[in-house]
Design a protein around this motif. Structure first.
Motif, PDB file in Angstrom:
ATOM      1  N   ASP A   2       0.837  -1.194   0.000  1.00  0.00           N
ATOM      2  CA  ASP A   2       0.000   0.000   0.000  1.00  0.00           C
ATOM      3  C   ASP A   2       0.872   1.243   0.000  1.00  0.00           C
ATOM      4  O   ASP A   2       0.583   2.217  -0.716  1.00  0.00           O
ATOM      5  N   ALA A   3       1.937   1.228   0.794  1.00  0.00           N
ATOM      6  CA  ALA A   3       2.836   2.385   0.837  1.00  0.00           C
ATOM      7  C   ALA A   3       3.475   2.618  -0.530  1.00  0.00           C
ATOM      8  O   ALA A   3       3.583   3.768  -0.994  1.00  0.00           O
ATOM      9  N   ARG A   4       3.902   1.532  -1.187  1.00  0.00           N
ATOM     10  CA  ARG A   4       4.510   1.672  -2.515  1.00  0.00           C
ATOM     11  C   ARG A   4       3.501   2.202  -3.525  1.00  0.00           C
ATOM     12  O   ARG A   4       3.830   3.021  -4.383  1.00  0.00           O
ATOM     13  N   MET A   5       2.257   1.732  -3.420  1.00  0.00           N
ATOM     14  CA  MET A   5       1.246   2.189  -4.358  1.00  0.00           C
ATOM     15  C   MET A   5       0.910   3.660  -4.140  1.00  0.00           C
ATOM     16  O   MET A   5       0.700   4.411  -5.104  1.00  0.00           O
ATOM     17  N   GLN A   6       0.869   4.085  -2.883  1.00  0.00           N
ATOM     18  CA  GLN A   6       0.613   5.494  -2.610  1.00  0.00           C
ATOM     19  C   GLN A   6       1.750   6.356  -3.182  1.00  0.00           C
ATOM     20  O   GLN A   6       1.507   7.427  -3.766  1.00  0.00           O
ATOM     21  N   ALA A   7       2.987   5.889  -3.018  1.00  0.00           N
ATOM     22  CA  ALA A   7       4.127   6.625  -3.575  1.00  0.00           C
ATOM     23  C   ALA A   7       4.050   6.660  -5.102  1.00  0.00           C
ATOM     24  O   ALA A   7       4.364   7.675  -5.735  1.00  0.00           O
TER      25      ALA A   7
END
Length: 434
Positions: free
Chosen positions: A318-323
């Motif tokens: 999720d963090a990678r997708m938000q970035a």
């Protein structure tokens, strides 16, 4: 009926046999005229004193179908009690409707459900005269409505539950999770190499292949699980009652293996694959939207890792997708803000170390993050289609810069495969050179 319908339960009612014959002279003529239009339904007429003065044969048959006693004496109180027993509304709601019929001269309507039949009952007050009740067997209509409601929850091609029914069953599974701490898993499945089948062999072959995929997915789950098609070549399996993550892992492995086996469709040998993203409840979410989102993130990771595999959701996804989303938003504005730059790598003639040209290399100078490597933004630009306008800018800018170089020097520009698919590539080059 004055005891129950007029006074709504205040006194005893007179009774007459329910087997009374249809007799127009037993009721005032103007009431009889009103009833001719509904004679094909069951018809009851109750005078102001509470006597059942007309009960048609259709009404008696409907009572028989509903297992309501039709022999002996029947008072309006007994009739109302019998109807209320099977009504889908509460007794209080029925009395409120009847009170409205009495006071506002409007009809009171409610349904009575038996074992095999459903009656639609409508009672209307006739000022100073009594009451008229019509009874209609709506069993067939209710069955058709139920069938239509069922079909609205099924995918017409495969017969699998669609997105609507999947959400309903997922809500039920999550409710059980809250009560019984029963875990479940969502397996989001995307077919690999399915589009070329549609493009080369046509949609009928593609549809037949989807039906076979649906059959294989059905065969790999338990009766308590749900296989759904949510559109195109995407399927979802709701796996309920799992004890540990290994249960979901075993199913995901079976899905990848089973879908990847060869199909025979109308004489064609076809091979496709499946990428699977898995989200577990409650670990990865306790709402339908959260689980679907996390399963989608896991599926995206499975595709990045080469397809034909499965991946479980991990929080850092999720963090990678938000970035990634932030990078995409910034890149969409970078052209307008003139944040891209061209750096030039010299090209030398080795025989005499003479500079003969340069290769244009794009760089992105982000106002907050500084210089961003092409390895970070070029693949994303290709994925979302921004590489075409970015590539056009590179070609034009490289030609502008080369105009200031010494005579005899050339400029080289890297072109993405996505640009070769664009109809504007040749026009862009010609325009830039001009």
């Amino acid at each position: 009926m004055s005891a129950d319908l007029h006074h709504l339960g205040a006194a005893q009612c007179n009774v007459v046999p329910l087997t009374i014959q249809l007799d127009p002279s037993a009721a005032p003529l103007h009431i009889w005229d009103r009833c001719l239009a509904v004679i094909r339904y069951g018809l009851l007429m109750i005078d102001a004193s509470g006597r059942v003065v007309i009960c048609t044969d259709p009404a008696q048959r409907l009572f028989y179908n509903m297992n309501i006693e039709r022999t002996g004496n029947l008072s309006s109180r007994q009739l109302l009690r019998a109807l209320c027993t099977g009504a889908s509304q509460s007794r209080q709601e029925i009395f409120e409707a009847l009170r409205g019929a009495r006071d506002l001269q409007i009809s009171a309507s409610f349904e009575v459900a038996g074992q095999d039949h459903t009656l639609q009952v409508e009672i209307r007050s006739v000022a100073g005269e009594g009451w008229v009740a019509t009874l209609e067997d709506v069993s067939a209509r209710k069955a058709n409505e139920a069938r239509a409601d069922e079909l609205a929850r099924l995918d017409p091609l495969t017969g699998l539950p669609n997105r609507l029914l999947l959400r309903e069953r997922l809500a039920e599974a999550l409710a059980r999770l809250q009560r019984n701490e029963e875990a479940c898993a969502l397996h989001l499945i995307d077919l690999d190499r399915f589009k070329p089948v549609n493009d080369t062999l046509g949609h009928p072959i593609g549809d037949a292949l989807l039906a076979k995929v649906a059959d294989r997915l059905r065969s790999t789950v338990r009766p308590t699980d749900t296989v759904a098609r949510i559109g195109g070549d995407e399927f979802i399996i709701l796996q309920t009652g799992i004890r540990e993550a290994a249960d979901a892992q075993a199913l995901a492995r079976r899905i990848v293996d089973l879908i990847g086996r060869t199909y025979m469709v109308e004489g064609h040998l076809l091979t496709i694959g499946a990428s699977v993203g898995v989200a577990l409840a409650p670990a990865d979410g306790t709402s339908a939207d959260k689980l679907l989102k996390n399963a989608d993130l896991a599926l995206y990771r499975a595709k990045l890792d080469g397809r034909g595999t499965y991946r479980f959701f991990e929080p850092e996804m999720d963090a990678r997708m938000q970035a990634r989303r932030r990078l995409e938003l910034d890149m969409r504005q970078a052209l307008a803000r003139r944040e891209f730059q061209l750096h030039y790598q010299p090209q030398l003639q080795l025989d005499d170390d003479r500079l003969i040209g340069c290769e244009a290399l794009i760089r992105w100078k982000h106002p907050e993050r500084g210089m961003i490597s092409p390895l970070d933004f070029i693949p994303l630009a290709e994925e979302i289609g921004l590489i075409v306008p970015i590539g056009e800018w590179v070609i034009r800018q490289a030609c502008r810069d080369a105009m200031t170089w010494p005579t005899g020097m050339s400029v080289a520009v890297n072109v993405s495969p996505a640009q070769f698919k664009s109809d504007r590539l040749v026009e862009t080059i010609i325009s830039a050179l001009a």
